[in-house]
Write an enzyme that holds these catalytic residues in place. Structure first.
Site, PDB file in Angstrom:
ATOM      1  N   LYS A  41       0.326  -8.367   1.708  1.00 50.42           N
ATOM      2  CA  LYS A  41       1.366  -8.464   2.745  1.00 50.42           C
ATOM      3  C   LYS A  41       2.428  -7.400   2.454  1.00 50.42           C
ATOM      4  CE  LYS A  41       3.394 -12.184   5.534  1.00 50.42           C
ATOM      5  NZ  LYS A  41       2.638 -11.880   6.747  1.00 50.42           N
ATOM      6  N   GLU A  85      -8.106  -8.813  13.010  1.00 54.04           N
ATOM      7  CA  GLU A  85      -6.996  -9.748  13.192  1.00 54.04           C
ATOM      8  C   GLU A  85      -5.971  -9.127  14.118  1.00 54.04           C
ATOM      9  OE1 GLU A  85      -5.078 -10.317   9.410  1.00 54.04           O
ATOM     10  OE2 GLU A  85      -4.903  -8.164   9.037  1.00 54.04           O
ATOM     11  N   TYR A  96       6.312  -8.619   1.376  1.00 56.94           N
ATOM     12  CA  TYR A  96       7.172  -9.611   2.026  1.00 56.94           C
ATOM     13  C   TYR A  96       6.409 -10.897   2.264  1.00 56.94           C
ATOM     14  CZ  TYR A  96       4.939  -8.940   6.618  1.00 56.94           C
ATOM     15  OH  TYR A  96       4.046  -8.905   7.670  1.00 56.94           O
ATOM     16  N   LEU A 145      -5.471 -10.574   6.474  1.00 53.67           N
ATOM     17  CA  LEU A 145      -4.565 -11.354   5.653  1.00 53.67           C
ATOM     18  C   LEU A 145      -5.067 -12.799   5.567  1.00 53.67           C
ATOM     19  CD1 LEU A 145      -1.747 -11.221   4.199  1.00 53.67           C
ATOM     20  CD2 LEU A 145      -0.817 -12.231   6.285  1.00 53.67           C
TER      21      LEU A 145
END
Length: 279
Positions: A145, A177, A31, A201
């Site tokens: 992702k 993260e 996504y 990411l």
């Protein structure tokens, strides 16, 4: 709400997705999420580039990238959105029967897109937020992702129950993260964040922070923030497409500094909004 699914714009309640969609069965999909500023899609090509990377890494055969902008804008128009909005793009490997772990390369991907008005986040941006630290139990390809987000969901729900905005992960002895953000620390005026790797990411807003710092003589480095000395840093902030530059003023039960957003964070916030105003 009107959304797009495989060539049609339909009320979401009228969209039918097969139970044999591999996204439903295996979380076999990727996504992307983006937003507008001044009613213009922000960093669209950067988001498409990251989407391409996720698709390449997972071997999902999708090529209709030139249609995405029109689809997003049409969704917003059909929903009569007159303010800035966010857009969600999901591409699953496709529908395949019977259910098998392996797949045929000629399978046709399923594309789902929807748009929604952005929430007002003035309070979080002005006052800062609290976060909680969670052990990183995710898989080792966080650079993709993927729609397989159960560990992120569990961590973010834990944060929500505790009254926190976000859960920030640590792996072994270092911070990676957040569940849906990148994480930054500041020490003696220097901005620090985890280096790019398979554990985080490659955030679009993260990269904007690097650009802002480079153009404004703010020292910035990629190095791991160690869990053992996390409270030795002066300031913290989160970044993300809708998170923007959000100050962190509390970690678990620990107030950061005087409990207010720090000076360097405020400076980066201002420079960020100066940048988006010019887009």
């Amino acid at each position: 709400m009107i959304a797009y699914y495989n060539g049609d714009y339909l009320p979401v309640e009228n969209i039918s997705i097969s139970p044999f969609d591999r996204g439903f069965l295996f979380s076999d999909g990727v996504y992307e999420a983006l937003r507008t500023y001044n009613k213009k899609l922000f960093m669209l090509q950067k988001h498409i580039d990251r989407l391409k990377y996720s698709l390449e890494q997972t071997g999902i055969n999708f090529s209709e990238f030139d249609k995405l902008e029109e689809i997003i804008l049409t969704c917003a128009q059909k929903n009569k959105i007159s303010q800035d909005f966010s857009a969600y793009i999901q591409i699953t490997r496709g529908t395949s029967f019977p259910r098998t772990h392996h797949y045929h390369h000629q399978i046709k991907p399923n594309l789902f897109v929807y748009t929604t008005e952005l929430k007002n986040r003035k309070r979080e941006l002005n006052e800062g937020v609290s976060i909680t630290l969670e052990r990183d139990i995710r898989w080792s390809r966080c650079d993709i992702k993927s729609i397989s987000l159960l560990p992120n969901v569990m961590a973010n729900q834990s944060a929500f129950i505790k009254g926190c905005y976000e859960a920030v992960f640590y792996r072994d002895t270092f911070i990676t993260e957040g569940s849906h953000t990148n994480f930054f620390a500041i020490k003696d005026g220097k901005v620090i964040t985890a280096p790019l790797s398979n554990f985080i990411l490659n955030g679009v807003t993260r990269n904007i922070v690097f650009r802002i710092c480079s153009e404004n003589n703010i020292p910035i480095e990629e190095e791991y923030i160690l869990l053992t000395n996390i409270f030795d840093y002066d300031e913290f902030f989160l970044t993300g497409t809708t998170t923007e530059i959000t100050p962190v003023v509390k970690i678990d039960e620990n107030i950061i500094g005087d409990g207010l957003p720090g000076k360097v964070t405020r400076k980066i916030q201002k420079l960020f909004y100066d940048l988006v105003k010019g887009c």
